[in-house]
Structure formats: structure tokens, C-alpha cells
Design a protein around this motif. Structure first.
Motif, mmCIF file in Angstrom:
data_model
loop_
_atom_site.group_PDB
_atom_site.id
_atom_site.type_symbol
_atom_site.label_atom_id
_atom_site.label_comp_id
_atom_site.label_asym_id
_atom_site.label_seq_id
_atom_site.Cartn_x
_atom_site.Cartn_y
_atom_site.Cartn_z
ATOM 1 N N VAL A 24 0.863 -1.184 0.000
ATOM 2 C CA VAL A 24 0.000 0.000 0.000
ATOM 3 C C VAL A 24 0.899 1.234 0.000
ATOM 4 O O VAL A 24 1.749 1.386 0.877
ATOM 5 N N PRO A 25 0.758 2.124 -0.983
ATOM 6 C CA PRO A 25 1.642 3.295 -1.044
ATOM 7 C C PRO A 25 1.340 4.301 0.065
ATOM 8 O O PRO A 25 0.208 4.391 0.539
ATOM 9 N N GLU A 104 0.012 4.118 -8.763
ATOM 10 C CA GLU A 104 1.307 4.039 -8.071
ATOM 11 C C GLU A 104 2.090 2.805 -8.517
ATOM 12 O O GLU A 104 1.517 1.800 -8.920
ATOM 13 N N TYR A 105 3.413 2.898 -8.398
ATOM 14 C CA TYR A 105 4.349 1.801 -8.719
ATOM 15 C C TYR A 105 4.304 1.396 -10.185
ATOM 16 O O TYR A 105 4.690 0.291 -10.551
ATOM 17 N N GLY A 106 3.790 2.287 -11.062
ATOM 18 C CA GLY A 106 3.755 1.957 -12.485
ATOM 19 C C GLY A 106 2.667 0.984 -12.876
ATOM 20 O O GLY A 106 2.654 0.469 -13.995
ATOM 21 N N PHE A 107 1.730 0.708 -11.971
ATOM 22 C CA PHE A 107 0.605 -0.173 -12.291
ATOM 23 C C PHE A 107 -0.277 0.510 -13.331
ATOM 24 O O PHE A 107 -0.423 1.732 -13.327
ATOM 25 N N ARG A 157 -2.894 7.802 -10.490
ATOM 26 C CA ARG A 157 -2.087 9.021 -10.613
ATOM 27 C C ARG A 157 -2.245 9.715 -11.957
ATOM 28 O O ARG A 157 -1.762 10.822 -12.134
ATOM 29 N N GLY A 158 -2.891 9.063 -12.918
ATOM 30 C CA GLY A 158 -3.043 9.749 -14.193
ATOM 31 C C GLY A 158 -3.678 8.898 -15.270
ATOM 32 O O GLY A 158 -3.928 7.704 -15.089
ATOM 33 N N VAL A 159 -3.928 9.560 -16.391
ATOM 34 C CA VAL A 159 -4.563 8.936 -17.542
ATOM 35 C C VAL A 159 -3.757 9.288 -18.785
ATOM 36 O O VAL A 159 -3.441 10.461 -19.016
ATOM 37 N N GLU A 160 -3.443 8.277 -19.557
ATOM 38 C CA GLU A 160 -2.751 8.463 -20.843
ATOM 39 C C GLU A 160 -3.743 8.210 -21.971
ATOM 40 O O GLU A 160 -4.370 7.153 -22.024
ATOM 41 N N ASP A 165 -4.665 0.520 -28.963
ATOM 42 C CA ASP A 165 -4.751 -0.213 -27.709
ATOM 43 C C ASP A 165 -3.385 -0.767 -27.305
ATOM 44 O O ASP A 165 -2.541 -1.072 -28.154
ATOM 45 N N ARG A 166 -3.185 -0.855 -26.002
ATOM 46 C CA ARG A 166 -1.966 -1.429 -25.426
ATOM 47 C C ARG A 166 -2.384 -2.086 -24.120
ATOM 48 O O ARG A 166 -3.195 -1.520 -23.385
ATOM 49 N N ARG A 167 -1.868 -3.248 -23.823
ATOM 50 C CA ARG A 167 -2.292 -3.961 -22.617
ATOM 51 C C ARG A 167 -1.687 -3.344 -21.361
ATOM 52 O O ARG A 167 -0.546 -2.905 -21.357
ATOM 53 N N GLY A 168 -2.482 -3.349 -20.287
ATOM 54 C CA GLY A 168 -2.014 -2.893 -18.992
ATOM 55 C C GLY A 168 -1.372 -4.020 -18.198
ATOM 56 O O GLY A 168 -1.082 -5.100 -18.734
ATOM 57 N N PHE A 169 -1.177 -3.787 -16.910
ATOM 58 C CA PHE A 169 -0.440 -4.718 -16.048
ATOM 59 C C PHE A 169 -1.046 -6.122 -16.044
ATOM 60 O O PHE A 169 -0.385 -7.099 -16.373
#
Length: 199
Positions: A24-25, A104-107, A157-160, A165-169
Motif C-alpha cells: 500500500v503506497p 502508483e508503482y507503475g501499475f 495518478r493519471g490517464v494516458e 490499444d496497449r495492454r495494462g499490467f
């Protein structure tokens, strides 16, 4: 869809289990910012600090939460900033088709623009009138009620904005690229043609 109807394979959950990957951040308000970047209409990056973000238009949505681990929480009241407010304040370019929601953490989690722009998609800061706890995503988590809960990350933390399309975590790790609980789209091996980029 009736409010109390469960998608296939789901069970009713009393209470709200904590499920996430990693620690947990720690929230540091002075360092926190929410940013919108990528293929924005004006080509600029848009940012809000925590004070600015919490001053954005606030609404509530009563919606269910369906976790891919097969529990469903029915009729929660989510309070926060509608995703459409972000789209209005930082419009995407005309050729944007998808978004990547970063946490957070690049997720990350990818969404079709049509799912993200749903009038029920909300950057939640509250549940049932109370601030989210850190374990449940404080200061902000995305809730997209018509998709499985992993599509709405905690600690956003944000929206790109993306023009392809590109897959997430989790989508890179075997989860379905779209994640519709009513179609039981849990895993990538269930994907049909056109439902996701090559793995």
C-alpha cells in the motif's frame, strides 16, 4: 441489469475484501499530482495537485463492484470526480481510441475510450460517504461499474490518451483485455478476434 443481479460465476460479498498486488503506497499530499497526458487535443500535459483535484466537480454513483476473484459487492455509493469531467477539462485528440489509467508503482490498466467515458465511471475518493481507506485506494481509485474491478485501479495518478490499444499490467499477465463481467471475460485465452492486442 437489475441492481441486485449478479454476473455469471459471481457470489455476493458482505463487506469489502482487500485485494491488490504489492504494498500500500504512502500518500504524500505535497508530492501527489493527477496528470493527463499522451494524445491530448491541445498536445499539452494537464495536471492537478491534490487540493485542485479534490476541488473538481463531485458526484455520487450507486454501483456494484465485481471482482474477477468472483466476489461482488452490491449497491455501494461511490463519490468522486466523474471520468467525463476529466475528459471535458483535458479533451482527448479526435483519434484517441483507448486510455491507459496509471497508478502508483507503475501499475496500469487499459480501457476503451467508450468504457472510460461512461457516465458511471468515476474517480472515487469516497465510498458510502466516507473517505476511502489507504487499503482500498485512497486518495483516488477508478470505478468502472460495468467492467471487472481490476479495470479500475487503486491509487490512480493519471490517464494516458492512446490512439491504439496497449495492454495494462494484468492484461499482459493473462487477464482479458476488455473484462466484461456479464460476458465472464476473465482471461486472455477467452478473447475473440479484435478484442485485444497480440500477447
Amino acid at each position: 441489469m437489475a441492481g441486485s443481479e449478479l454476473p455469471p460465476g459471481q457470489r455476493l460479498q458482505r463487506g469489502w475484501p482487500v485485494t491488490h498486488y504489492g504494498p500500500v503506497p504512502k500518500f504524500r499530499p505535497e508530492r501527489w499530482e493527477f496528470r493527463v497526458f499522451g494524445a491530448t487535443a491541445d498536445g499539452d500535459k494537464h495536471t492537478w495537485n491534490h487540493e485542485e483535484f479534490t476541488a473538481l466537480p463531485y458526484t455520487t454513483v450507486v454501483a456494484d463492484l465485481h471482482c474477477v476473484t468472483k466476489f461482488s459487492m452490491i449497491g455501494a455509493e461511490w463519490g468522486g470526480v466523474p471520468a467525463r469531467v476529466i475528459l471535458d477539462l483535458a479533451p482527448p485528440a479526435p483519434d484517441v481510441t483507448h486510455v491507459m489509467v496509471w497508478a502508483e508503482y507503475g501499475f496500469s490498466s487499459n480501457l476503451r475510450l467508450g468504457d472510460f467515458s461512461s457516465d458511471r465511471a468515476i474517480f472515487a475518493t469516497h465510498k458510502d460517504g466516507e473517505l476511502l481507506t489507504a487499503e482500498h485506494g485512497f486518495p483516488v481509485r477508478l470505478v468502472v461499474p460495468h467492467l471487472y474491478a481490476w479495470k479500475g485501479p487503486k491509487w490512480v495518478r493519471g490517464v494516458e490518451y492512446m490512439t491504439a490499444d496497449r495492454r495494462g499490467f494484468w492484461e499482459e499477465r493473462g487477464y482479458h483485455n476488455i473484462g466484461d463481467p456479464w460476458k465472464e471475460q476473465r482471461y486472455s485465452y477467452q478473447e475473440g478476434p479484435g478484442e485485444g492486442p497480440e500477447l
